[in-house]
Design a protein around this motif. Structure first.
Motif, PDB file in Angstrom:
ATOM      1  N   SER A 131       0.838  -1.253  -0.171  1.00 56.46           N
ATOM      2  CA  SER A 131      -0.025  -0.066  -0.047  1.00 56.46           C
ATOM      3  C   SER A 131       0.863   1.199  -0.126  1.00 56.46           C
ATOM      4  CB  SER A 131      -0.870  -0.126   1.069  1.00 56.46           C
ATOM      5  OG  SER A 131      -1.889  -0.994   1.056  1.00 56.46           O
ATOM      6  N   LYS A 132       1.978   1.019   0.638  1.00 59.27           N
ATOM      7  CA  LYS A 132       2.783   2.333   0.962  1.00 59.27           C
ATOM      8  C   LYS A 132       3.466   2.623  -0.472  1.00 59.27           C
ATOM      9  CE  LYS A 132       6.611   4.265   3.374  1.00 59.27           C
ATOM     10  NZ  LYS A 132       7.750   3.989   4.613  1.00 59.27           N
ATOM     11  N   ASN A 133       3.826   1.613  -1.073  1.00 55.82           N
ATOM     12  CA  ASN A 133       4.554   1.791  -2.368  1.00 55.82           C
ATOM     13  C   ASN A 133       3.621   2.208  -3.467  1.00 55.82           C
ATOM     14  OD1 ASN A 133       7.036   1.148  -4.017  1.00 55.82           O
ATOM     15  ND2 ASN A 133       5.868  -0.487  -4.935  1.00 55.82           N
ATOM     16  N   ILE A 134       2.385   1.698  -3.572  1.00 59.76           N
ATOM     17  CA  ILE A 134       1.449   2.106  -4.299  1.00 59.76           C
ATOM     18  C   ILE A 134       1.024   3.604  -4.216  1.00 59.76           C
ATOM     19  CG2 ILE A 134      -1.036   1.843  -5.138  1.00 59.76           C
ATOM     20  CD1 ILE A 134      -0.812  -1.166  -4.544  1.00 59.76           C
ATOM     21  N   THR A 135       0.986   3.952  -2.909  1.00 62.75           N
ATOM     22  CA  THR A 135       0.691   5.443  -2.641  1.00 62.75           C
ATOM     23  C   THR A 135       1.745   6.386  -3.116  1.00 62.75           C
ATOM     24  OG1 THR A 135      -0.579   4.681  -0.804  1.00 62.75           O
ATOM     25  CG2 THR A 135       0.115   7.161  -0.793  1.00 62.75           C
ATOM     26  N   ALA A 136       2.924   5.949  -2.950  1.00 62.28           N
ATOM     27  CA  ALA A 136       4.214   6.461  -3.569  1.00 62.28           C
ATOM     28  C   ALA A 136       4.126   6.687  -4.944  1.00 62.28           C
ATOM     29  CB  ALA A 136       5.405   5.952  -3.036  1.00 62.28           C
ATOM     30  N   GLN A 137       3.859   5.759  -5.572  1.00 60.21           N
ATOM     31  CA  GLN A 137       3.934   5.644  -6.818  1.00 60.21           C
ATOM     32  C   GLN A 137       2.536   6.418  -7.673  1.00 60.21           C
ATOM     33  OE1 GLN A 137       4.576   1.926  -8.927  1.00 60.21           O
ATOM     34  NE2 GLN A 137       5.884   0.889  -6.968  1.00 60.21           N
ATOM     35  N   GLU A 138       1.454   6.589  -7.110  1.00 64.65           N
ATOM     36  CA  GLU A 138       0.459   6.895  -7.693  1.00 64.65           C
ATOM     37  C   GLU A 138       0.617   8.442  -8.206  1.00 64.65           C
ATOM     38  OE1 GLU A 138      -2.954   7.242  -4.997  1.00 64.65           O
ATOM     39  OE2 GLU A 138      -3.509   5.079  -5.474  1.00 64.65           O
ATOM     40  N   GLY A 139       1.305   9.351  -7.467  1.00 64.91           N
ATOM     41  CA  GLY A 139       1.366  10.819  -7.895  1.00 64.91           C
ATOM     42  C   GLY A 139       2.552  10.853  -8.932  1.00 64.91           C
ATOM     43  N   TYR A 140       3.527  10.492  -8.708  1.00 67.05           N
ATOM     44  CA  TYR A 140       4.835  10.511  -9.456  1.00 67.05           C
ATOM     45  C   TYR A 140       5.292   9.331 -10.214  1.00 67.05           C
ATOM     46  CZ  TYR A 140       4.209  14.178  -5.939  1.00 67.05           C
ATOM     47  OH  TYR A 140       3.494  15.143  -5.147  1.00 67.05           O
ATOM     48  N   LEU A 141       4.489   8.500 -10.563  1.00 66.90           N
ATOM     49  CA  LEU A 141       4.967   7.488 -11.583  1.00 66.90           C
ATOM     50  C   LEU A 141       4.988   7.863 -12.872  1.00 66.90           C
ATOM     51  CD1 LEU A 141       5.411   4.307 -12.216  1.00 66.90           C
ATOM     52  CD2 LEU A 141       2.743   4.235 -12.309  1.00 66.90           C
ATOM     53  N   ILE A 142       6.155   7.816 -13.511  1.00 66.84           N
ATOM     54  CA  ILE A 142       6.199   8.452 -14.974  1.00 66.84           C
ATOM     55  C   ILE A 142       6.012   7.270 -15.853  1.00 66.84           C
ATOM     56  CG2 ILE A 142       7.700   9.759 -16.298  1.00 66.84           C
ATOM     57  CD1 ILE A 142       9.101  10.757 -14.064  1.00 66.84           C
ATOM     58  N   THR A 143       4.723   7.528 -16.505  1.00 69.94           N
ATOM     59  CA  THR A 143       4.324   6.416 -17.445  1.00 69.94           C
ATOM     60  C   THR A 143       5.143   6.658 -18.947  1.00 69.94           C
ATOM     61  OG1 THR A 143       2.293   7.452 -18.083  1.00 69.94           O
ATOM     62  CG2 THR A 143       2.279   6.125 -16.001  1.00 69.94           C
ATOM     63  N   ASP A 144       4.899   5.385 -19.758  1.00 67.63           N
ATOM     64  CA  ASP A 144       5.316   5.800 -21.134  1.00 67.63           C
ATOM     65  C   ASP A 144       4.384   6.496 -21.926  1.00 67.63           C
ATOM     66  OD1 ASP A 144       7.250   3.791 -20.501  1.00 67.63           O
ATOM     67  OD2 ASP A 144       6.079   1.926 -21.257  1.00 67.63           O
ATOM     68  N   PHE A 145       3.102   6.536 -21.318  1.00 68.55           N
ATOM     69  CA  PHE A 145       2.232   7.487 -21.986  1.00 68.55           C
ATOM     70  C   PHE A 145       2.481   8.964 -21.803  1.00 68.55           C
ATOM     71  CE2 PHE A 145      -1.479  10.302 -21.887  1.00 68.55           C
ATOM     72  CZ  PHE A 145      -2.106  10.059 -23.132  1.00 68.55           C
ATOM     73  N   GLU A 146       3.000   9.174 -20.485  1.00 67.51           N
ATOM     74  CA  GLU A 146       3.327  10.570 -20.132  1.00 67.51           C
ATOM     75  C   GLU A 146       4.441  11.077 -20.964  1.00 67.51           C
ATOM     76  OE1 GLU A 146       5.671  12.996 -16.629  1.00 67.51           O
ATOM     77  OE2 GLU A 146       3.998  11.661 -16.134  1.00 67.51           O
ATOM     78  N   LEU A 147       5.516  10.154 -21.094  1.00 68.08           N
ATOM     79  CA  LEU A 147       6.814  10.394 -21.844  1.00 68.08           C
ATOM     80  C   LEU A 147       6.452  10.710 -23.377  1.00 68.08           C
ATOM     81  CD1 LEU A 147       9.178   7.646 -20.327  1.00 68.08           C
ATOM     82  CD2 LEU A 147       9.277  10.367 -20.175  1.00 68.08           C
ATOM     83  N   LYS A 148       5.668   9.821 -23.952  1.00 59.58           N
ATOM     84  CA  LYS A 148       5.135  10.086 -25.291  1.00 59.58           C
ATOM     85  C   LYS A 148       4.438  11.294 -25.622  1.00 59.58           C
ATOM     86  CE  LYS A 148       2.529   7.829 -28.999  1.00 59.58           C
ATOM     87  NZ  LYS A 148       1.571   6.591 -29.558  1.00 59.58           N
ATOM     88  N   GLU A 149       3.722  11.664 -24.697  1.00 59.26           N
ATOM     89  CA  GLU A 149       2.761  13.078 -24.680  1.00 59.26           C
ATOM     90  C   GLU A 149       3.820  14.160 -24.541  1.00 59.26           C
ATOM     91  OE1 GLU A 149      -0.726  14.008 -24.796  1.00 59.26           O
ATOM     92  OE2 GLU A 149      -0.599  12.298 -25.788  1.00 59.26           O
ATOM     93  N   ASN A 150       4.932  14.239 -23.691  1.00 58.99           N
ATOM     94  CA  ASN A 150       5.962  15.264 -23.518  1.00 58.99           C
ATOM     95  C   ASN A 150       6.890  15.153 -24.525  1.00 58.99           C
ATOM     96  OD1 ASN A 150       3.918  16.243 -21.610  1.00 58.99           O
ATOM     97  ND2 ASN A 150       4.686  15.182 -20.065  1.00 58.99           N
ATOM     98  N   ARG A 151       6.980  14.072 -25.240  1.00 62.41           N
ATOM     99  CA  ARG A 151       8.143  14.080 -26.430  1.00 62.41           C
ATOM    100  C   ARG A 151       8.728  15.456 -26.823  1.00 62.41           C
ATOM    101  NH1 ARG A 151       7.360  10.119 -30.602  1.00 62.41           N
ATOM    102  NH2 ARG A 151       7.147   8.470 -28.972  1.00 62.41           N
ATOM    103  N   GLY A 152      10.074  15.955 -26.566  1.00 60.81           N
ATOM    104  CA  GLY A 152      10.438  17.054 -26.995  1.00 60.81           C
ATOM    105  C   GLY A 152      10.569  18.136 -25.670  1.00 60.81           C
TER     106      GLY A 152
END
Length: 637
Positions: free
Chosen positions: A15-36
């Motif tokens: 639960s602690k790990n999931i909570t930590a990752q929820e806000g600041y997990l950087i997904t492949d989708f985010e990297l694709k959206e913010n390319r450049g």
């Protein structure tokens, strides 16, 4: 019981790990959206609260994800402070790409060092900076700081974003003050088309933007203060280092207050100095001669240092102190010169200006002390004009600013009638360079060059320092300037500077090797190796920003090339004339027995241009650069 305990502990850890990752997990989708994009500001809130006329609290909260090394500078996890500006709290947390916390930083963990530069003798300004060096990307930082300052006359400008290639999800500016006791003014810059929301609250104003795309980093983009959305804020009643101001609504009122409060008692000089300066100028007749003599006296006898203690960022040290110590900062030297001129009956005024190669204006319709980083002196002349001098320069001629403070608006401070005035511009053909040279060479490629160089305007100011270099430093500088000559050896390099007409004349002689390219019984010769324009601008298929040619110039080259014995001219390029709204380029070649005469002129015109014209600019400059590589062919007889 044992298995139940293991289950509970596992559940807690997950639960602690999931909570930590929820806000600041950087997904492949985010990297694709913010390319450049180099960095992504997830949330940025600045709240400024005016607690009283002499106290304000500045609180920042920023969550930013950095995608690569270029994005590191967008974090800006630091806090400046001094005796009038205290860091109440500062902290940071860093997370990896999976959202796991790497480290927490408290106030005691931040690096604390003096905020000084090489030209500073003493300062009380310091900075606390986050000591985090990433070893992998991406990562996320949560940074918080609270500053308490007494200087309500120096409300910092808020930028929703102040870097290119940085995307914003949410950015917010909150300003609170007692609306019954004071009045706040706001200057909204570069808001167009961004959807920034403004809300009037019971105790102030709020500005907010969501989902702001990044501003692309592009060559020749206009000044960041005009590109990035920002808000300037000022108060009608404020405090500045124990000096209180009331009812400041104009540049005139601000100047009168500055003159009365910050310059009071700063002009006194000893009888010895007064007698010396009067004796120095007693035989001179014109105002210009006398003012120039005073300026030269300061240049020859005083040196520049930086003083940033307390109000030293805005108030000059006294003329007596400068006189005693023989040094001062821009304010101290300007005020000292003003005091000397006053002693011989010449009026002059301090002027605050934004110095630098980029031309940045003081904001004409928003009186404030945030604008400007330098002080110069304005000496009134006829027809409401001024002669301007920079008292920190030891080389500039009288009434010549060069490209450090030219062509921009400055705040001229007077007892009454303070005003915003534009400094002189040196544009296009004012910035002139004339090269004359004779080249001889042999078939092994050894080259001998003798010539002269004349410079005016900003080309003069950019080269005038070369005349004062020591012999060995001059040789190094020459090798950089003529870097296209292999194994350059300077035989002679002399200077004649005519300060009254703002000219520098140089004579030079040098040798080098590997001139020309031998192909069997032929040689290919680059026609302009002494002053080639070689810049190729970056090309953009979808230019996003308007662009600016900061300064124009005009170059003329007259080059004569002597052919070696038993060689004749086989081919020379055709004459070229390139016309464009950005300038004009001309090359003409004439042949005389065993000589090739090359004439080149290149005019580049300063100006601001819409992004739609960048492709035309690119084509013009690229064409010039290509023509500068033109070669002639000579053949053995």
């Amino acid at each position: 019981m044992k298995y139940r305990l293991i289950y509970i502990l596992t559940f807690i850890l997950l639960s602690k790990n999931i909570t930590a990752q929820e806000g600041y997990l950087i997904t492949d989708f985010e990297l694709k959206e913010n390319r450049g994009v180099n960095a992504f500001i997830r949330e940025y809130v600045r709240e400024i609260e005016i607690n009283s006329i002499d106290q304000m609290t500045i609180s920042d909260y920023k969550v930013i994800t950095v995608y690569n090394q270029k994005g590191n500078e967008a974090v800006q996890a630091y806090a400046w402070y001094d005796d009038s500006r205290k860091v109440k709290n500062i902290s940071a947390e860093v997370f990896d790409a999976s959202g796991n916390k790497l480290k927490s930083f408290k106030a005691r963990d931040f690096n604390d060092k003096a905020a000084v530069d090489n030209s500073s003798l003493y300062q009380d300004s310091r900075v606390k900076a986050l000591p985090f060096n990433p070893i992998s990307y991406p990562y996320t930082v949560i940074f918080e700081k609270t500053i308490v300052s007494e200087n309500t006359g120096l409300i910092p400008t808020f930028y929703f974003v102040n870097r290119s290639d940085v995307k914003v999800k949410n950015s917010k500016y909150i300003f609170k003050y007692d609306t019954k006791k004071n009045k706040a003014y706001f200057k909204e810059n570069s808001f167009e088309g961004l959807g920034i929301n403004k809300t009037i609250t019971a105790d102030g104003y709020e500005y907010e933007i969501n989902e702001m795309p990044s501003f692309k980093s592009e060559e020749l983009s206009i000044d960041p203060s005009r590109r990035f959305p920002n808000i300037m804020t000022r108060l009608e009643n404020f405090n500045l280092y124990k000096y209180k101001a009331q009812g400041i609504t104009s540049w005139d009122a601000l100047g009168s207050w500055y003159y009365a409060e910050l310059l009071n008692g700063k002009s006194d000089l000893s009888e010895e100095t007064l007698n010396e300066i009067k004796s120095l100028t007693k035989d001179l007749t014109s105002k210009r001669e006398k003012a120039a003599a005073v300026y030269n006296y300061v240049q020859n006898n005083f040196r520049y240092i930086s003083v940033q203690i307390g109000v030293g960022g805005l108030q000059p040290i006294s003329a007596e102190e400068v006189d005693e110590k023989k040094y001062g900062d821009c304010k101290g030297l300007s005020n000292y010169t003003r005091s000397l001129l006053e002693a011989i009956g010449i009026e002059s005024y301090l002027a605050i200006i934004e110095a630098g190669r980029s031309k940045v204006n003081v904001t004409k319709d928003f009186p404030n002390f945030i604008d400007g980083n330098h002080m110069i002196l304005a000496i009134p002349e006829k027809n409401n004009t001024y002669n301007w001098i920079d008292c920190t320069s030891r080389t500039n001629p009288y009434a010549f600013l060069g490209d450090f403070t030219d062509d921009r608006y400055a705040f001229v401070i007077k007892p009454s009638g303070s005003e915003i005035v534009k400094t002189p511009a040196y544009s296009n053909k004012d910035n002139y360079q004339k090269l004359e040279a004779n080249i001889s060479f042999n078939t092994q490629g050894k080259i001998n060059v003798e010539g002269s160089l004349l410079t005016k305007g900003t080309q003069y100011s950019n080269r005038s320092y070369v005349a004062s270099l020591e012999k060995e430093e001059l040789k190094k500088r020459d090798k950089r300037f003529w870097s296209q000559i292999n194994n350059l050896e300077v035989q002679n390099h002399t200077f004649v500077e005519t300060k009254d007409s703002l000219k520098l004349k140089e004579k030079f002689a040098f040798t080098g090797t590997h001139f020309g390219e031998v192909i069997n019984d032929r040689m290919l010769l680059q026609l302009n190796i002494l002053n080639p324009f070689s810049h190729t601008p970056k090309r953009y298929h979808n230019r996003e920003n308007d662009f600016k040619i900061q300064r124009g110039f005009y170059d003329e080259d007259f080059i004569a090339i002597d052919l070696p014995e038993n060689y004749q001219i086989e081919f020379v390029p055709e004459d070229v004339i390139l016309n464009s709204e950005f300038g004009k380029y001309t090359r003409k070649i004439t042949l005389e027995n065993d000589k090739i005469h090359v004439y080149k002129s290149f005019l580049l015109s300063q100006g601001e241009y819409p992004k739609e014209k960048y492709e035309s600019y690119y084509e013009f400059i690229n064409h010039v650069s290509t023509e500068e590589k033109a070669k002639a062919s000579i053949k053995k007889i």
